[in-house]
Design a protein around this motif. Structure first.
Motif, short mmCIF file in Angstrom:
data_model
loop_
_atom_site.label_atom_id
_atom_site.label_comp_id
_atom_site.label_asym_id
_atom_site.label_seq_id
_atom_site.Cartn_x
_atom_site.Cartn_y
_atom_site.Cartn_z
N ASN A 1 -17.55 -24.35 24.37
CA ASN A 1 -16.90 -25.46 23.68
C ASN A 1 -17.23 -25.35 22.20
O ASN A 1 -18.37 -25.60 21.78
N ARG A 2 -16.25 -24.99 21.38
CA ARG A 2 -16.46 -24.80 19.95
C ARG A 2 -16.28 -26.08 19.15
O ARG A 2 -16.49 -26.07 17.93
N SER A 3 -15.85 -27.15 19.81
CA SER A 3 -15.65 -28.42 19.11
C SER A 3 -16.72 -29.45 19.44
O SER A 3 -16.66 -30.56 18.93
N ARG A 4 -17.67 -29.10 20.27
CA ARG A 4 -18.63 -30.08 20.79
C ARG A 4 -19.48 -30.69 19.69
O ARG A 4 -19.65 -31.90 19.61
N LYS A 5 -20.03 -29.85 18.80
CA LYS A 5 -20.96 -30.31 17.78
C LYS A 5 -20.27 -30.75 16.50
O LYS A 5 -20.91 -31.25 15.58
N GLY A 6 -18.98 -30.53 16.39
CA GLY A 6 -18.27 -30.93 15.18
C GLY A 6 -18.40 -29.94 14.05
O GLY A 6 -17.89 -30.20 12.94
N ARG A 7 -19.05 -28.83 14.25
CA ARG A 7 -19.17 -27.78 13.23
C ARG A 7 -19.30 -26.43 13.93
O ARG A 7 -19.72 -26.37 15.09
N LEU A 8 -18.97 -25.38 13.18
CA LEU A 8 -18.94 -24.04 13.78
C LEU A 8 -19.36 -23.02 12.74
O LEU A 8 -18.99 -23.12 11.55
N ARG A 9 -20.15 -22.04 13.16
CA ARG A 9 -20.58 -20.98 12.26
C ARG A 9 -19.69 -19.75 12.46
O ARG A 9 -19.48 -19.30 13.59
N LEU A 10 -19.20 -19.22 11.36
CA LEU A 10 -18.41 -18.00 11.37
C LEU A 10 -19.28 -16.83 10.93
O LEU A 10 -20.35 -17.02 10.35
N GLU A 11 -18.79 -15.62 11.17
CA GLU A 11 -19.51 -14.43 10.73
C GLU A 11 -18.50 -13.36 10.32
O GLU A 11 -17.59 -13.04 11.08
N VAL A 12 -18.69 -12.86 9.10
CA VAL A 12 -17.85 -11.79 8.56
C VAL A 12 -18.78 -10.64 8.18
O VAL A 12 -19.74 -10.83 7.43
N GLU A 13 -18.49 -9.45 8.68
CA GLU A 13 -19.32 -8.28 8.39
C GLU A 13 -18.71 -7.49 7.22
O GLU A 13 -17.49 -7.31 7.15
N VAL A 14 -19.59 -7.01 6.33
CA VAL A 14 -19.16 -6.19 5.19
C VAL A 14 -20.23 -5.12 4.97
O VAL A 14 -21.43 -5.38 5.12
N GLY A 15 -19.79 -3.90 4.65
CA GLY A 15 -20.72 -2.81 4.43
C GLY A 15 -20.86 -2.47 2.96
O GLY A 15 -19.90 -2.55 2.19
N VAL A 16 -22.07 -2.10 2.54
CA VAL A 16 -22.34 -1.67 1.16
C VAL A 16 -22.94 -0.27 1.19
O VAL A 16 -23.51 0.16 2.20
N ASP A 17 -22.79 0.43 0.09
CA ASP A 17 -23.27 1.80 0.00
C ASP A 17 -24.79 1.86 0.13
O ASP A 17 -25.49 0.90 -0.20
N TYR A 18 -25.30 2.98 0.62
CA TYR A 18 -26.74 3.14 0.80
C TYR A 18 -27.49 3.13 -0.53
O TYR A 18 -28.68 2.83 -0.57
#
Length: 432
Positions: free
Chosen positions: A268-285
């Motif tokens: 249930n993604r609406s239960r707490k009234g807030r949701l955390r998203l995650e976006v992955e991005v890569g950077v050079d070594y």
């Protein structure tokens, strides 16, 4: 329940021993004189029925109003009793109209209906009318209590009311059967066998039914929540005692049996009234990971839909083939699929622009070949293209020069041969 029924049966026996005095007693109003014809009695009955309907409609309007100085439960109880009294008085008036003319007595004699039968019929009607009054009052009371308790949803309130309504009418039916001296033992035994047969034939449906009641009172989700049940994801549109209906983000309506909902994993993604998203991005070594994380965090915090509390986090997740992968984790409120994709798109754009301003490269996939026999990368060609071009040009010049030299050599040899041959021949002739 045995004492009231026995007392009622005793009263039935007492009434049955009495002569039909009640039907023969002269009423206060002589309807036979006032309404001598059948047409007049029909018109009078129609007028009384219209009055009953008017009283019923007035009671419905009074139910919609709220009294200022009276409790809501007592107000609705009084209105219900007012409607009930109006119906009883109207019914009694109609019975008086037709009994004064002797029509009811004629009908009872024609069909063999005695006084005891009429009394039982009246008591049965009274029980059902009382059950209706009780369920109405219970419905108003349950609604008033549920309005003051936020943990009780509208759907739960409806279920509680329906259960109370069914229970009240079942009790009324049991009393009516007792009034008519029905064999309750045989009835209950037959109902038990019928329940066993129905349970064996429809155990899956009954399982879904029981699971539906469990879901309604455990409340893992509400109507309008964004849920994921097994492989199905969408918005809950309806919850019944048999199945749960959700609308997927592709516009499809999916009906899931409640026993499946209870057995599957539920998110249930609406239960707490807030949701955390995650976006992955890569950077050079070669990039400073801490600097890249701070740049990404500042870029995301400027987005309007992203919550400031909890704070956005940027963490290093893993070493990828060509980059160090960072996870950007913002929070949103009032989670929905539309807000999720909107914020996720905004996060990707903001991080990309911030990295471009800070000259932080997001590398493409790369491969590096090496050999055990030599150090450094393995060249894919023997020489660079420019060197190959120069090598090919010098080879062509050398080939042209070699061809010219061969032609010159051939001419010289031919001249020498001809000269030598002529001289020899001349000398020979002269010599001869």
């Amino acid at each position: 329940m045995t004492l009231p029924v026995s007392s009622l049966l005793m009263s039935f026996q007492l009434v049955s021993t009495l002569p039909t005095v009640g039907l023969q007693t002269d009423p206060a109003i002589d309807f036979a004189t006032l309404l001598p014809s059948v047409e007049l009695r029909i018109v009078a009955s129609a007028v009384v029925l219209a009055a009953i309907v008017a009283v019923w409609g007035l009671g419905a309007k009074l139910h919609d109003r709220d009294a200022d100085n009276v409790s809501s439960a007592f107000w609705h109880l009084g209105v219900t009793l007012f409607r009930l009294v109006g119906v009883i008085l109207g019914g009694a008036f109609i019975v008086s109209i037709w009994s004064s003319s002797g029509d009811i007595a004629t009908i009872s004699e024609q069909y063999g209906l005695g006084t005891q039968t009429l009394v039982r019929t009246g008591l049965s009607a009274t029980f059902f009318i009382g059950a209706y009054v009780v369920t109405t009052v219970l419905g108003r009371l349950i609604k008033e209590v549920a309005s003051t308790r936020q943990e009780i949803s509208d759907h739960q309130r409806e279920i509680i009311y329906r259960l109370a309504q069914v229970s009240t009418y079942l009790i009324a039916v049991v009393f009516v059967l007792s009034v008519w001296q029905a064999d309750l033992g045989g009835f209950l035994v037959g109902a038990g066998f019928l329940g066993i047969v129905v349970g064996m034939a429809a155990r899956q449906t009954l399982g879904a039914l029981i699971a539906g009641f469990v879901l309604m009172f455990s409340r893992p989700f509400e109507i309008g929540d964004w849920v994921e049940v097994g492989n199905h994801e969408g918005i809950v549109t309806d919850i019944t005692v048999v199945n749960t209906r959700i609308q997927s983000f592709d516009g499809e309506y999916v009906m899931i049996p409640n026993d499946v909902v209870s057995s599957e994993s539920l998110v249930n993604r609406s239960r707490k009234g807030r949701l955390r998203l995650e976006v992955e991005v890569g950077v050079d070594y070669e990039t400073n990971v801490e600097h890249a994380a701070s740049v990404a965090q500042e870029a995301v915090e400027d987005i309007d839909e992203v919550l400031s509390v909890p704070q956005t986090q940027v963490v290093a997740k893993r070493f990828d083939d060509s980059a160090v992968v960072l996870g950007v984790r913002p929070w949103i409120d009032r989670p929905s699929a539309r807000r999720k994709w909107k914020v996720q798109t905004a996060v990707i754009g903001a991080v990309r622009e911030a990295f471009a301003d800070e000259e932080i490269s997001i590398p493409f996939p790369q491969r590096e070949l090496s050999s055990r026999g030599q150090s450094g990368p393995v060249p894919l060609t023997d020489a660079p293209a420019q060197e190959r071009g120069q090598h090919d040009g010098s080879a062509s010049s050398a080939g042209s020069a070699g061809g010219a030299g061969g032609a010159a050599s051939g001419s010289s040899n031919g001249s020498s041969t001809e000269s030598s041959s002529g001289t020899t021949n001349g000398s020979s002739g002269e010599s001869t």
